[in-house]
Design an enzyme around this catalytic site. Structure first.
Site, PDB file in Angstrom:
ATOM      1  N   HIS A 143       0.663  -1.475   0.546  1.00  0.00           N
ATOM      2  CA  HIS A 143       0.378   0.343  -0.402  1.00  0.00           C
ATOM      3  C   HIS A 143       0.995   1.381   0.246  1.00  0.00           C
ATOM      4  CE1 HIS A 143      -3.715   2.776   1.028  1.00  0.00           C
ATOM      5  NE2 HIS A 143      -3.229   2.742   2.003  1.00  0.00           N
TER       6      HIS A 143
ATOM      7  N   HIS B 222       2.233  10.953  -1.545  1.00  0.00           N
ATOM      8  CA  HIS B 222       1.139  10.748  -0.532  1.00  0.00           C
ATOM      9  C   HIS B 222       2.007  11.393   0.192  1.00  0.00           C
ATOM     10  CE1 HIS B 222       0.012   8.185   2.582  1.00  0.00           C
ATOM     11  NE2 HIS B 222      -1.130   8.359   1.788  1.00  0.00           N
TER      12      HIS B 222
END
Length: 271
Positions: free
Chosen positions: A37, A114
Site C-alpha cells: 500500500h 502521498h
C-alpha cells in the site's frame, strides 16, 4: 553456506518461477498475489513541498511549523520501510502508485506522492525493471490509481516513460481470465499496467482502472475491516476482473491528533 534468511530471500525473489506446474495455466485472477500500500512511500522526502492533494489545513500547518510538521507528517504517510528492490526480493508483486507534478517545477518532472513528494517516477520504474531483468519469470502489477496536478501532456510523458522502460515486457490489455503465468512467459511479458484514467482507453498496453478495483474499508476497527473484506471478496467473484483486498486500517483525524508524535506504526500496526 547461505543463511536461512538468505535462502528465504532467494525463494521469495523467484516465487512465481518456483510455483508447481499445475498452477502455471491458472488465471492470475485466481491467485493471491502479495502487494504493498502506497508502495513508494519509503522514499518520502521531508524536504519536499506538500503535495497538491492536501487540504488547506495541512498546507497551513506546514507553513507555520515547517520541517517539524513534515517530520510528523512522514510518520503518518510512510506506509513502507522497504524500497522497491527490497519489496520485490521479499515477494511483493503488486505496487500501488500515486503520481503528481510538483508546483513550480521547471522540468515538469513526475514524482510519486502521498502527502509529501517521494522519488522520481522514472527512477522507481527503472529500479523495478532492473529486478525484472534478473528474474525473467517474475510478473509485476503496476497500479497507477491517483494522479495529482497532471495535464494531458503529463500523461503522455508517463506513457512514453513506460514504453521506454518496459517495452515489450508490458502485456496488452486482454480478458483478465486469459492471463496466466504460462501465457505471460510464452509472450515474454512481465508487467501489467493498470491506469485509472480515460487515457487507458487510448493505449493498448494500459489496462483500464476498472479491471483492478480496490474497495476501501476506511476504518480503524480490525473486526469491521475483516467483515468488509469478506463481503468484498464474495462480490468480486461475480466480476471476472483482478481485485485488491486492502488489508489496511485507516487512521481518522482524531487518531492522528491523539498520536501525532508516535506515528502510523506505533498507533495502528499492532492492531
Amino acid at each position: 553456506m547461505a543463511s536461512s534468511q538468505g535462502r528465504n530471500e532467494l525463494r521469495f525473489a523467484d516465487w512465481m518461477a518456483a510455483l508447481p506446474g499445475s498452477i502455471h495455466r491458472t488465471p492470475l485472477t485466481n491467485l493471491a498475489i502479495p502487494g504493498s500500500h502506497d508502495s513508494f512511500s519509503f522514499y518520502i522526502d521531508e524536504a519536499s513541498p506538500v503535495g497538491p492533494e492536501q487540504p488547506e489545513t495541512v498546507q497551513n500547518f506546514v507553513s507555520v511549523f515547517g520541517t517539524v510538521a513534515k517530520k510528523l507528517m512522514r510518520k503518518w504517510l510512510a506506509t513502507q520501510t522497504m524500497n522497491f528492490t527490497s519489496q520485490l526480493g521479499a515477494g511483493i508483486r503488486y505496487f500501488d502508485l500515486r503520481i503528481s507534478t510538483k508546483p513550480r517545477d521547471p522540468e515538469n518532472e513526475l514524482y510519486f506522492a502521498h502527502g509529501l513528494f517521494s522519488a522520481k517516477v522514472k527512477e522507481g520504474l527503472e529500479e523495478i525493471n532492473a529486478f525484472l531483468a534478473d528474474h525473467p519469470k517474475e510478473v509485476v502489477f503496476l497500479d497507477f490509481n491517483h494522479f495529482y496536478g497532471m495535464q494531458k501532456y503529463h500523461h503522455e510523458k508517463l506513457v512514453q516513460m513506460l514504453k521506454d522502460t518496459y517495452g515489450n515486457k508490458m502485456c496488452p490489455a486482454i480478458f483478465a481470465h486469459e492471463v496466466s503465468l504460462q501465457y505471460l512467459w510464452e509472450k515474454e511479458h512481465q508487467v501489467l499496467v493498470f491506469y485509472h484514467s480515460p487515457v487507458a482507453l487510448e493505449v493498448p498496453f494500459l489496462w483500464p482502472g476498472q479491471m483492478m478495483p480496490a474497495p476501501w474499508a476506511n476504518t480503524t476497527d480490525p473486526d469491521k475491516l475483516i467483515q468488509f473484506l469478506q463481503a468484498s471478496i464474495t462480490e468480486r467473484r461475480k466480476k471476472g476482473s483482478f481485485f485488491i483486498s486492502q488489508v489496511v486500517l485507516t487512521p481518522k483525524a482524531s487518531t492522528v491528533v491523539k498520536g501525532v508524535a508516535s506515528g502510523l506504526r506505533e498507533t495502528i500496526t499492532e492492531r
